[in-house]
Design an enzyme around this catalytic site. Structure first.
Site, short mmCIF file in Angstrom:
data_model
loop_
_atom_site.label_atom_id
_atom_site.label_comp_id
_atom_site.label_asym_id
_atom_site.label_seq_id
_atom_site.Cartn_x
_atom_site.Cartn_y
_atom_site.Cartn_z
CG HIS A 1 0.46 -3.82 -4.60
ND1 HIS A 1 0.66 -2.76 -5.46
CD2 HIS A 1 0.49 -3.28 -3.36
CE1 HIS A 1 0.81 -1.64 -4.77
NE2 HIS A 1 0.71 -1.94 -3.50
CB SER B 1 1.18 3.70 -3.71
OG SER B 1 1.78 2.59 -3.12
CB THR C 1 -5.47 2.55 2.15
OG1 THR C 1 -4.27 1.81 1.95
CG2 THR C 1 -5.68 2.76 3.64
CG ASP D 1 -0.07 -2.16 0.28
OD1 ASP D 1 -0.58 -1.63 -0.72
OD2 ASP D 1 1.15 -2.28 0.42
#
Length: 583
Positions: free
Chosen positions: A270, A288, A293, A307
């Site tokens: 991840h 996240s 990103t 990702d």
């Protein structure tokens, strides 16, 4: 702020058109056309399909028990998918050309509604836990039969494509949805086939997403709400119901990859990845909202992916063909590449638009803090195509520390890298999951625990092996993108400008000649200087108004690290000793 597309060149319109359309946006004009079906070959959503009468194909859906269907659309083009989504009132066009949809109650992943089928082929391998919750095969079969009944007479949208940019490790995937907007999401997020590849496509993984079918815990044993995400490793099948949030599709495929790639000597990760012009590759691990990103979308480097990646004996490769970026408080000044990527073909989720201009208000989190946009990776101008790279030279762990005590950047030894990878400390940020309204400290093993069906030790050992085998001289850094000067609510979020400067220094080797000192509690190595960053920012204790309060908070976080790591009973002693000290 960069001006909207709609506002550019308005004064050059002829007076006639200004008078007619002065209160109507381009997006609204297009939608008005679609509403009248001008030029759009689209049956009414409730119209009984003629698929069995006219002989048009069902593309093998009968093998899945999906029968008596309406029209089946396979791999429609982006414009057609957008037309269908608008005509079915699933979304509207923003002034930048992107399709904007609302996902209703579920604006993020719903971890309490994800289950893994307890079946013979995977029972002994799955690490059953609070994140890997079992559901029986009988209960899975009941849910699946409900899906088979639900889709009868309904139109379905298929995306047949691939996961894995390296052809040697590529996997065929089929995404079946009732919503064209979700099919658009799949088209942009996964790897799109050529016409020749589509002719011979074989699905290794299948995902069926029917948000309109709501589960009922009173009659559907084993689930908790109207939403359900159920993974069956034996069948290589995922079923999703009750949630319109497209991220569930993406993460379900990632969970499948996290199980099956390990069997092919590929470490699923991840993380985001990019590389410089010389091919030097960097990895960015983090949950996240921690900046994967944002920080990997660097105009001076080529983006491999934002990702999900695999690390094979050959090197790094992207699992996906697109990006899924958070947009909350997005600005052109700080994230120009992501800003420019939001255009026709992109799909925004839960972004608030101004009423008349349809201009996105990225600062508005009234629907959720987890506003998102999905777009194909080639919308980033310097993306690496194909999305593959060499073994990484730099590995960065991103942590959003809500306690405000971790240094903004620190270098890790290989043993510390193993410790902090297994710990996976960060803070869950508002909106990334249902029920999270402010940051919460959490330990997510390998920076991806919700998506790891196997024991974290399996992935950690694979990472350690690769660091030893392929990267004896690789640099590993822990970067805090969270708070400084105090905990959440007292301190402030670390400046993105400073974070970018620290990342650049790590990637360019600017820290190779810098002196480091060990943090007295966490023992990680803090640089004395970083180009472009004030020296006082580097020492978090100096940013607190009360240094003693910092010490107490730091010792408390260290205690949480130690307590969390006790669950890794098989960890080698030298790895345990690389953690923080609570003496």
């Amino acid at each position: 702020m960069k001006p909207s597309i709609e506002s550019q060149g308005t004064d050059n319109k002829p007076d006639l058109y200004r008078n007619i359309y002065q209160d109507v946006s381009i997006a609204q004009l297009i939608e008005n056309t679609l509403a009248h079906k001008d030029g759009v070959e689209l049956p009414h959503p409730n119209m009984k399909s003629k698929i069995r009468l006219d002989g048009s194909p069902s593309y093998g859906l009968e093998a899945l028990g999906l029968k008596n269907l309406g029209q089946v659309y396979r791999n429609l083009t982006v414009p057609k998918l957008i037309e269908h989504a608008i005509a079915r009132a699933e979304g509207i066009l923003a002034d930048n050309g992107a399709l904007c949809v609302k996902t209703g109650k579920y604006t993020g992943r719903s971890p309490n509604d994800k289950f893994i089928v307890d079946e013979a082929t995977s029972h002994d391998e799955v690490h059953w836990s609070k994140t890997n919750v079992a559901i029986s095969e009988d209960n899975f079969d009941l849910l699946y039969r409900r899906i088979q009944s639900y889709v009868q007479g309904r139109d379905l949208y298929l995306f047949d494509g691939f996961v894995g940019a390296d052809p040697d490790y590529r996997v065929g995937v089929r995404i079946i949805t009732e919503r064209p907007s979700q099919s658009l999401f799949a088209h942009q997020l996964f790897i799109r086939p050529t016409p020749e590849e589509l002719d011979d496509h074989q699905a290794d993984f299948t995902v069926i997403a029917v948000p309109g079918l709501q589960g009922d815990p009173d009659i559907d044993d084993g689930i908790n709400s109207e939403a359900f995400i159920v993974i069956h490793f034996g069948k290589k099948l995922v079923i999703i119901g009750g949630s319109k949030y497209a991220g569930e599709i993406k993460k379900s495929v990632f969970s499948l990859m996290n199980y099956f790639m390990t069997k092919r000597d590929v470490l699923p990760m991840h993380c985001s990845a990019n590389m410089d012009e010389q091919g030097n590759t960097a990895l960015f691990f983090g949950l996240s909202g921690t900046g994967k990103t944002t920080l990997s979308a660097d105009p001076t480097r080529r983006l491999i992916g934002d990702d999900e990646h695999g690390w094979s004996p050959k090197g790094i490769f992207n699992f996906e063909g697109g990006c899924y970026a958070k947009t909350i408080r997005l600005s052109y000044e700080n994230e120009p590449q992501i800003w420019e990527a939001i255009r026709f073909g992109s799909m925004m989720e839960n972004v608030v638009l101004t009423r008349d201009s349809r201009h996105p208000d990225y600062d508005d989190g009234s629907l959720t803090e987890n506003t998102r946009v999905g777009y194909p990776i080639h919308y980033i101008p310097n993306a690496a195509i194909p999305s593959v790279g060499s073994h990484p030279n730099t590995v960065i762990f991103l942590s959003a520390d809500a306690f405000g005590v971790l240094p903004p950047i620190a270098k890790l030894t290989n043993r510390q890298a193993m410790y902090y990878f297994m710990s996976g400390y960060t803070s869950k940020l508002a909106g990334t999951e249902r029920g999270i309204v402010e940051p919460q400290a959490t330990f997510s093993a390998c920076f991806g625990k919700p998506f790891l069906p196997l024991s974290a030790t399996v992935y950690a050992e694979m990472l350690g092996e690769r660091l030893r085998k392929y990267n004896d001289h690789a640099s590993v850094y822990l970067i805090n993108t969270g708070w400084s000067g105090g905990p959440y609510g007292v301190g402030q979020r670390i400046s993105i400008k400073h974070t970018r400067a620290m990342v650049t220094a790590a990637l360019n080797g600017d820290l190779n000649a810098v002196s480091f000192h060990p943090h007295p509690i966490f023992k990680i190595l803090v640089p004395e200087t970083v180009p472009g960053v004030p020296s006082e920012v580097l020492n978090p204790r100096q940013t607190w108004s009360d240094p003693d309060a910092y010490d107490r908070q730091a010792r408390e976080l260290a205690r949480l690290f130690v307590e969390n790591f006790k669950r890794f009973t098989s960890a080698r002693p030298e790895i345990v000793e690389a953690g923080p000290s609570i003496d």
